[in-house]
Enzyme design. Structure first.
Site, PDB file in Angstrom:
ATOM      1  N   GLU A 240      41.341  34.648  39.458  1.00 44.25           N
ATOM      2  CA  GLU A 240      41.525  36.089  39.597  1.00 44.25           C
ATOM      3  C   GLU A 240      42.817  36.435  38.874  1.00 44.25           C
ATOM      4  OE1 GLU A 240      43.116  39.159  42.841  1.00 44.25           O
ATOM      5  OE2 GLU A 240      41.768  37.632  43.638  1.00 44.25           O
ATOM      6  N   CYS A 277      46.822  42.925  43.868  1.00 42.54           N
ATOM      7  CA  CYS A 277      45.912  42.886  42.725  1.00 42.54           C
ATOM      8  C   CYS A 277      44.993  44.099  42.688  1.00 42.54           C
ATOM      9  CB  CYS A 277      45.097  41.603  42.749  1.00 42.54           C
ATOM     10  SG  CYS A 277      44.334  41.260  44.344  1.00 42.54           S
TER      11      CYS A 277
END
Length: 506
Positions: A240, A277
């Site tokens: 990620e 994020c």
């Protein structure tokens, strides 16, 4: 500024000999751990959660010293960590996640007999997990990557993040004790320490590692992907990496509740000093009076936001560089929060014409910190064009009334192909840990747009499908035996059932 340097060198860099020993033990444990049933794995995960809760005071105190994250945030993260450990424990114990499929034989089929075919998911082997800087617990030593890898039957070797080694050591001890108490091999779990990137690269290069879980920057994630692909035996890297999480405020919603949306957006992009994020980095707002009022409200909120410590000096430096890049690329800074020294994150709001954003893709790069870029547009075709051409993202958000949605079909369709989670009238920060969650997205949000790092689908990343053809029942895994002794849900000749297979049927 938080950091381990001020706390003393209590956790020295792991030596090459220690790394090799950990990998040798993991490789040795892989076969035996893969054969352990779901109840054993579930019990292990529950023990880990209980041990972390027993050590919560020391863990939270150390994490606060190393990261400067507030106590309430850390206690919430610890609860989330233990909750997801127990969620994967339930999944392992129930067992249907293996996706068992059985096609019974037909020896009389013409022109050729049909064989007996049975398939299920099996673990990959030792998995290298990289702790994340911004989640010292939930995406770290015993976070979701570790929980899902262990639930699937894989030994785990964690590279602790150098920003919080003490926290990692405490949690690692809790995991290690659970492994010992469960009577599992020492190679089932290990945590290693370094101060840079060499250990991580060495792990990915090592042939004993069969998969990788990573959360961090695009640069680091890309480096790991390239190293894994260059191996003689390439292995999957589930990374990620970066996301700007665009927000689209449509006309009727802007008119009906612009100030409330601005307040929610501010709370979202400044939460955790913008170090999530899923922080919303770009917001599309119409030109005109309602849009002007929206930007004014957002700017006023940002101007009143105090500066706060960021996780590491490197992250703070990168945030300042990202904000300067926006200015140099033509974005106008319309507000910034209370000033602080160079190690603090200062909230900021930038504005740009949406057409300029389309013409200058670098304006759409992630700036990891408490800022957002407002893209003003006059024609609905402009945000649609962005949605069709933007990089892969973890999320996209629509603020819309029913009348907006009626005209937003093309925009929604474009976003469906570019994100892992599409949000209506909410904000992207805050990721629910549950079965349905998708915390992933097309590259560069992740290295594998078919995966998720949050939610129970995450277990699939660390497995592969294996088919058994014409094996006798006694030689099959329990999940595939006729009697279905684990009582899991299985597909038998195209139907999902839990019943046993009558031996007279084949």
């Amino acid at each position: 500024m938080p950091g381990s340097a001020s706390l003393g060198p209590e956790h020295p860099v792991s030596t090459p000999a220690q790394v090799d020993a950990a990998l040798a033990r993991a490789a040795e444990a892989a076969i035996s751990f893969a054969r352990q049933g779901g109840r054993v794995r579930g019990a292990l995960l529950r023990r880990i959660a209980a041990n972390i809760e027993s050590g919560a005071e020391a863990i939270v105190e150390r994490a606060g010293l190393e990261t400067a994250l507030p106590e309430a945030r850390l206690r919430g993260e610890l609860a989330r960590t233990c909750g997801q450990l127990r969620l994967f424990a339930e999944m392992a114990e129930e067992g249907s996640w293996v996706d068992a499929r059985i096609d019974l034989p037909d020896p009389h089929r013409a022109p050729m007999p049909k064989p007996d075919l049975r398939s299920m998911r099996r673990p990959l082997g030792p998995i290298a997990i990289f702790g994340a800087s911004n989640f010292p617990l939930a995406f770290s030593v015993a976070g979701g990557d570790t929980a899902s890898a262990l639930a699937a039957g894989n030994p785990v070797v964690v590279k602790a993040h150098p920003a919080h080694p003490g926290t990692s050591a405490l949690v690692g001890a809790a995991v290690g004790k659970a492994v010992d108490d469960a009577g599992l091999g020492a190679g089932t779990f290990a945590v290693l320490f370094d101060e840079g990137i060499e250990l991580g690269l060495a792990l990915v290069r090592d042939p004993r590692i069969k998969g990788v879980g990573f959360t961090g920057s695009r640069r680091a994630g890309r480096a790991l992907m390239d190293e894994a692909a260059a191996r003689r035996e390439p292995v999957p890297v589930f990374a990620e990496m970066s996301s700007v999480n665009p927000v689209f405020v449509l006309a009727a919603a802007l008119a009906a509740r612009g100030p409330q949306i601005a307040a929610g957006l501010h709370a979202s992009f400044t939460a955790g000093v913008g170090q999530f994020c899923t922080s919303p980095g770009i917001v599309f707002v119409e030109s005109g009076a309602a849009g002007d009022a929206f930007v004014s409200r957002l700017a006023a909120l940002a101007a009143a936001t105090p500066a706060a410590p960021m996780l590491t000096p490197g992250i703070a430096s990168a945030y300042r560089a990202g904000a300067e890049h926006l200015r140099a690329a033509g974005a106008r800074e319309v507000a910034h929060g209370a000033s602080g020294d160079g190690e603090l994150g200062v909230a900021a709001v930038f504005e740009v014409d949406a057409e300029e954003l389309l013409a200058s893709p670098s304006l759409a790069e992630e700036v990891f910190g408490p800022s957002t870029l407002v893209a003003r547009y006059a024609a609905a075709a402009v945000p649609l064009a962005f949605a069709r051409t933007m990089e892969g993202n973890l999320t996209a958000t629509l603020h819309a009334e029913e009348s907006d949605l009626a005209a937003a079909g093309e925009l929604i369709a474009a976003l469906e192909g570019r994100v892992g989670r599409l949000i209506l009238n909410g904000f992207p920060t805050g990721v629910e840990v549950c079965h349905a969650m998708v915390h992933g997205g097309p590259y560069p949000a992740t290295s594998d747009g078919a995966s998720t790092s949050v939610g129970t689908h995450a277990i699939e990343r660390f497995t592969r499908l294996l088919c058994y053809q014409d094996f006798p029942d006694t030689a099959l895994p329990k999940e595939l035996q006729d009697a279905n002794p684990l009582a899991i849900l299985r597909m038998v000749d195209g139907r999902w059932v839990r019943e046993a297979i009558a031996t007279t049927t084949h």
